[in-house]
Design an enzyme around this catalytic site. Structure first.
Site, PDB file in Angstrom:
ATOM      1  N   LYS A  23       0.834  -1.208   0.000  1.00  0.00           N
ATOM      2  CA  LYS A  23       0.000   0.000   0.000  1.00  0.00           C
ATOM      3  C   LYS A  23       0.871   1.261   0.000  1.00  0.00           C
ATOM      4  O   LYS A  23       0.641   2.181  -0.791  1.00  0.00           O
ATOM      5  CB  LYS A  23      -0.915  -0.035   1.236  1.00  0.00           C
ATOM      6  CG  LYS A  23      -1.613   1.255   1.580  1.00  0.00           C
ATOM      7  CD  LYS A  23      -2.733   1.015   2.586  1.00  0.00           C
ATOM      8  CE  LYS A  23      -2.348   1.226   4.034  1.00  0.00           C
ATOM      9  NZ  LYS A  23      -2.217   2.620   4.457  1.00  0.00           N
ATOM     10  N   ARG A  28       3.135   5.812  -3.154  1.00  0.00           N
ATOM     11  CA  ARG A  28       4.321   6.601  -3.506  1.00  0.00           C
ATOM     12  C   ARG A  28       4.632   6.495  -4.984  1.00  0.00           C
ATOM     13  O   ARG A  28       4.906   7.493  -5.655  1.00  0.00           O
ATOM     14  CB  ARG A  28       5.519   6.151  -2.650  1.00  0.00           C
ATOM     15  CG  ARG A  28       5.420   6.674  -1.224  1.00  0.00           C
ATOM     16  CD  ARG A  28       6.329   5.894  -0.289  1.00  0.00           C
ATOM     17  NE  ARG A  28       6.330   6.449   1.058  1.00  0.00           N
ATOM     18  CZ  ARG A  28       5.342   6.314   1.958  1.00  0.00           C
ATOM     19  NH1 ARG A  28       4.234   5.667   1.635  1.00  0.00           N
ATOM     20  NH2 ARG A  28       5.457   6.842   3.172  1.00  0.00           N
ATOM     21  N   SER A 168       6.594   9.628  11.955  1.00  0.00           N
ATOM     22  CA  SER A 168       5.501   9.441  10.994  1.00  0.00           C
ATOM     23  C   SER A 168       6.036   9.551   9.576  1.00  0.00           C
ATOM     24  O   SER A 168       6.529  10.601   9.165  1.00  0.00           O
ATOM     25  CB  SER A 168       4.409  10.493  11.202  1.00  0.00           C
ATOM     26  OG  SER A 168       3.575  10.547  10.053  1.00  0.00           O
ATOM     27  N   GLN A 170       4.216   9.476   6.962  1.00  0.00           N
ATOM     28  CA  GLN A 170       3.328  10.336   6.163  1.00  0.00           C
ATOM     29  C   GLN A 170       3.740  11.794   6.307  1.00  0.00           C
ATOM     30  O   GLN A 170       3.810  12.526   5.318  1.00  0.00           O
ATOM     31  CB  GLN A 170       1.874  10.147   6.606  1.00  0.00           C
ATOM     32  CG  GLN A 170       1.320   8.795   6.216  1.00  0.00           C
ATOM     33  CD  GLN A 170      -0.103   8.579   6.710  1.00  0.00           C
ATOM     34  OE1 GLN A 170      -0.663   9.429   7.397  1.00  0.00           O
ATOM     35  NE2 GLN A 170      -0.671   7.433   6.374  1.00  0.00           N
ATOM     36  N   ASP A 319       1.331  -0.581  11.900  1.00  0.00           N
ATOM     37  CA  ASP A 319       0.038  -0.974  11.314  1.00  0.00           C
ATOM     38  C   ASP A 319      -0.398  -2.381  11.731  1.00  0.00           C
ATOM     39  O   ASP A 319      -1.499  -2.812  11.384  1.00  0.00           O
ATOM     40  CB  ASP A 319       0.116  -0.919   9.776  1.00  0.00           C
ATOM     41  CG  ASP A 319       0.137   0.520   9.281  1.00  0.00           C
ATOM     42  OD1 ASP A 319      -0.292   1.422  10.021  1.00  0.00           O
ATOM     43  OD2 ASP A 319       0.597   0.743   8.141  1.00  0.00           O
ATOM     44  N   LYS A 346      -5.202   6.409  14.197  1.00  0.00           N
ATOM     45  CA  LYS A 346      -5.270   5.685  12.916  1.00  0.00           C
ATOM     46  C   LYS A 346      -6.706   5.716  12.365  1.00  0.00           C
ATOM     47  O   LYS A 346      -7.485   6.553  12.762  1.00  0.00           O
ATOM     48  CB  LYS A 346      -4.744   4.259  13.106  1.00  0.00           C
ATOM     49  CG  LYS A 346      -3.260   4.218  13.478  1.00  0.00           C
ATOM     50  CD  LYS A 346      -2.409   4.755  12.364  1.00  0.00           C
ATOM     51  CE  LYS A 346      -0.938   4.816  12.727  1.00  0.00           C
ATOM     52  NZ  LYS A 346      -0.145   5.497  11.715  1.00  0.00           N
ATOM     53  N   ARG A 350      -7.355   2.662  17.523  1.00  0.00           N
ATOM     54  CA  ARG A 350      -7.185   1.198  17.505  1.00  0.00           C
ATOM     55  C   ARG A 350      -6.991   0.601  18.895  1.00  0.00           C
ATOM     56  O   ARG A 350      -7.238  -0.600  19.083  1.00  0.00           O
ATOM     57  CB  ARG A 350      -6.021   0.818  16.580  1.00  0.00           C
ATOM     58  CG  ARG A 350      -6.416   0.960  15.133  1.00  0.00           C
ATOM     59  CD  ARG A 350      -5.370   0.460  14.162  1.00  0.00           C
ATOM     60  NE  ARG A 350      -5.918   0.546  12.815  1.00  0.00           N
ATOM     61  CZ  ARG A 350      -5.184   0.659  11.715  1.00  0.00           C
ATOM     62  NH1 ARG A 350      -3.869   0.682  11.795  1.00  0.00           N
ATOM     63  NH2 ARG A 350      -5.770   0.724  10.540  1.00  0.00           N
TER      64      ARG A 350
HETATM   65  C1  S3P Z   1       2.097   5.139   6.081  1.00  0.00           C
HETATM   66  C2  S3P Z   1       2.604   5.535   7.294  1.00  0.00           C
HETATM   67  C3  S3P Z   1       1.992   5.176   8.590  1.00  0.00           C
HETATM   68  C4  S3P Z   1       1.056   3.992   8.440  1.00  0.00           C
HETATM   69  C5  S3P Z   1       0.135   4.126   7.252  1.00  0.00           C
HETATM   70  C6  S3P Z   1       0.922   4.258   5.973  1.00  0.00           C
HETATM   71  C7  S3P Z   1       2.771   5.587   4.854  1.00  0.00           C
HETATM   72  O1  S3P Z   1       1.260   6.286   9.076  1.00  0.00           O
HETATM   73  O2  S3P Z   1       0.304   3.842   9.616  1.00  0.00           O
HETATM   74  O3  S3P Z   1      -0.717   2.996   7.147  1.00  0.00           O
HETATM   75  O4  S3P Z   1       2.522   5.015   3.778  1.00  0.00           O
HETATM   76  O5  S3P Z   1       3.577   6.529   4.945  1.00  0.00           O
HETATM   77  P1  S3P Z   1       1.970   7.446   9.961  1.00  0.00           P
HETATM   78  O6  S3P Z   1       2.913   8.161   9.110  1.00  0.00           O
HETATM   79  O7  S3P Z   1       0.823   8.314  10.401  1.00  0.00           O
HETATM   80  O8  S3P Z   1       2.621   6.717  11.101  1.00  0.00           O
END
Ligand code: S3P
Length: 430
Positions: A23, A28, A168, A170, A319, A346, A350
């Site tokens: 995913k 990306r 994080s 993201q 995750d 999340k 969770r």
């Molecule tokens: C992800 C980063 C994680 C993860 C999410 C996917 C990503 O989140 O929980 O399912 O693809 O960068 P966080 O950056 O909020 O930890």
């Protein structure tokens, strides 16, 4: 909303399964291909709710792509870092925080006017964590008390030196994407080892993005030439594989192989955690695919004992906690998780949601502010109706609970699994 009743599985899990594309890598590859100049080809692209959200947003930004759903091959015609067209209506990111946060960085970098929005669930998730550092970089954003929708006004990027309060990927990726359009180098420091797919993939496209050799952080230089298009095949999703690792560990007599799974060390915490509990998991045929470590994973059933999880390991399996909780409930002895307050931000809270569902099926456990304690007895009584609460991983984890419980478990909102792992019912023959 669909409900599904799942009964104890009496036959072992055997055979081989190659998980769908990861995913995080799918998001990306798609977005970075859009930001490159020229035609990219991405094979084994994950077709799920979350990636469909990213595809639609990019179409709305004027990016052309063609997806062959039969072969999971995606062709993207990149428009460059400054090539997005300001969309007429707000971009709808559905339930996908990855779509939202990564696009936010790309939109800030492109310097266009744009509104980013999402589902009711996404609107509850914290976006102040990107608004603050993006604003330091130069973005002009109006938020809704730290949440979506975010309204971007055209702006130019400067630079940022920023210490993330929580690890994080993201947020880090959002800032990296915006900083590529900056006027001088930026640095981002993190308290833990969040997944580094962005750094690896962008570097392969010619970006000057360098991870620190010590500690956790990254330096980004402004991008002077176009990003090179991608021609890649994506590794299988270890976060989807994790559900099958737990299932094969818990269903007696199982001997199951997962092929060509991504085993980037920032993602393999679940393997370490399950092994520490006594799981029989071995990696075979280790190699590299498009700059990402991959391996075949063999899982044989085993009896588990409780463990303790904290610190960096939490980040490396962020995750996987819903699936891990099923393993902990089926282990004997206490499992204690600390430093995991991030789980409350999340797709659902969770910690609270899994605690409520697991208590409903008879698991002895308590939540704590930053984790939980499960007093494993080696069995899950079952015999209850539980809810996914709009969270794909809660839905799949409670399906695992049903597979090993003494009496069937009914899950309301089971279809949420289509967000990230549409193959789940097929592989487990549900
Ligand atoms: C992800 C980063 C994680 C993860 C999410 C996917 C990503 O989140 O929980 O399912 O693809 O960068 P966080 O950056 O909020 O930890």
């Amino acid at each position: 909303m669909s409900t599904q009743t799942i009964s104890k599985r009496l036959t072992p899990l055997t055979g081989i399964y190659r998980p769908e594309g990861d995913k995080s890598l799918s998001h990306r590859a798609l977005l970075f291909a859009a930001l490159a100049e020229g035609k990219s080809t991405i094979r084994r692209f994950l077709i799920g709710g979350v990636t469909k959200a990213m595809l639609q947003c990019l179409a709305d930004l004027g990016v052309a792509w063609e997806l062959d759903e039969a072969t999971h091959t995606l062709v993207v015609h990149g428009v460059g870092l400054k090539g997005f067209k300001s969309p007429a209506a707000p971009l709808y990111c559905g339930n996908s925080a990855t779509t939202f946060r990564l696009l936010a960085g790309a939109i800030a970098g492109a310097g266009i006017a744009c509104t980013l929005d999402g589902s009711e669930g996404l609107r509850k998730r914290p976006m102040g964590r990107i608004v603050e550092p993006l604003s330091i970089l130069g973005a002009e954003i109006e938020d809704n008390h730290g949440c979506a929708p975010l309204v971007f006004k055209p702006a130019t990027m400067g630079s940022v030196n920023y210490v993330l309060p929580v690890a994080s990927a993201q947020v880090k990726s959002c800032l990296i994407l915006a900083a590529l359009s900056g006027n001088s180098p930026s640095a981002i420091i993190e308290p833990g080892p969040s997944r580094d797919h962005t750094e690896r993939m962008l570097a392969s496209m010619g970006a000057r993005v360098k991870s620190f050799s010590e500690g956790y952080g990254v330096v980004i230089l402004p991008q002077e030439c176009p990003l090179r298009p991608l021609d890649i095949e994506l590794a299988g999703d270890i976060s989807s594989a994790a559900f099958l690792m737990v299932a094969a560990t818990l269903v007696p007599g199982s001997d199951f192989r997962l092929e060509r799974v991504g085993v980037n060390p920032t993602r393999t915490g679940i393997i370490d955690a399950l092994r520490a509990m006594g799981a029989k998991i071995t990696l075979e045929n280790e190699g590299l695919m498009a700059g990402e470590p991959i391996a075949d994973i063999r899982v044989q059933s085993a009896t588990l004992t409780g463990t303790s999880i904290e610190g960096d390991l939490v980040v490396r399996m962020i995750d996987e906690f819903p699936a891990f909780m099923i393993a902990a409930a089926m282990a004997t002895g206490e499992t204690r998780v600390r430093d995991a307050a991030e789980l409350r931000t999340k797709e659902s809270d969770r910690i609270a949601m899994m605690t409520a569902q697991l208590k409903a099926v008879g698991v002895d456990m308590d939540e704590t502010p930053d984790g939980f304690v499960i007093r494993g007895t080696g069995r899950i009584p079952g015999g209850a109706m539980v809810k996914a609460h709009g969270d794909h991983r809660v839905a799949m984890s409670m399906a695992l609970a049903g597979l090993v419980a003494e009496t069937p478990v009914t899950i309301e909102g089971f279809e949420m699994l289509n967000e990230s792992f549409p193959d789940f019912p097929k592989v487990l023959e549900l």
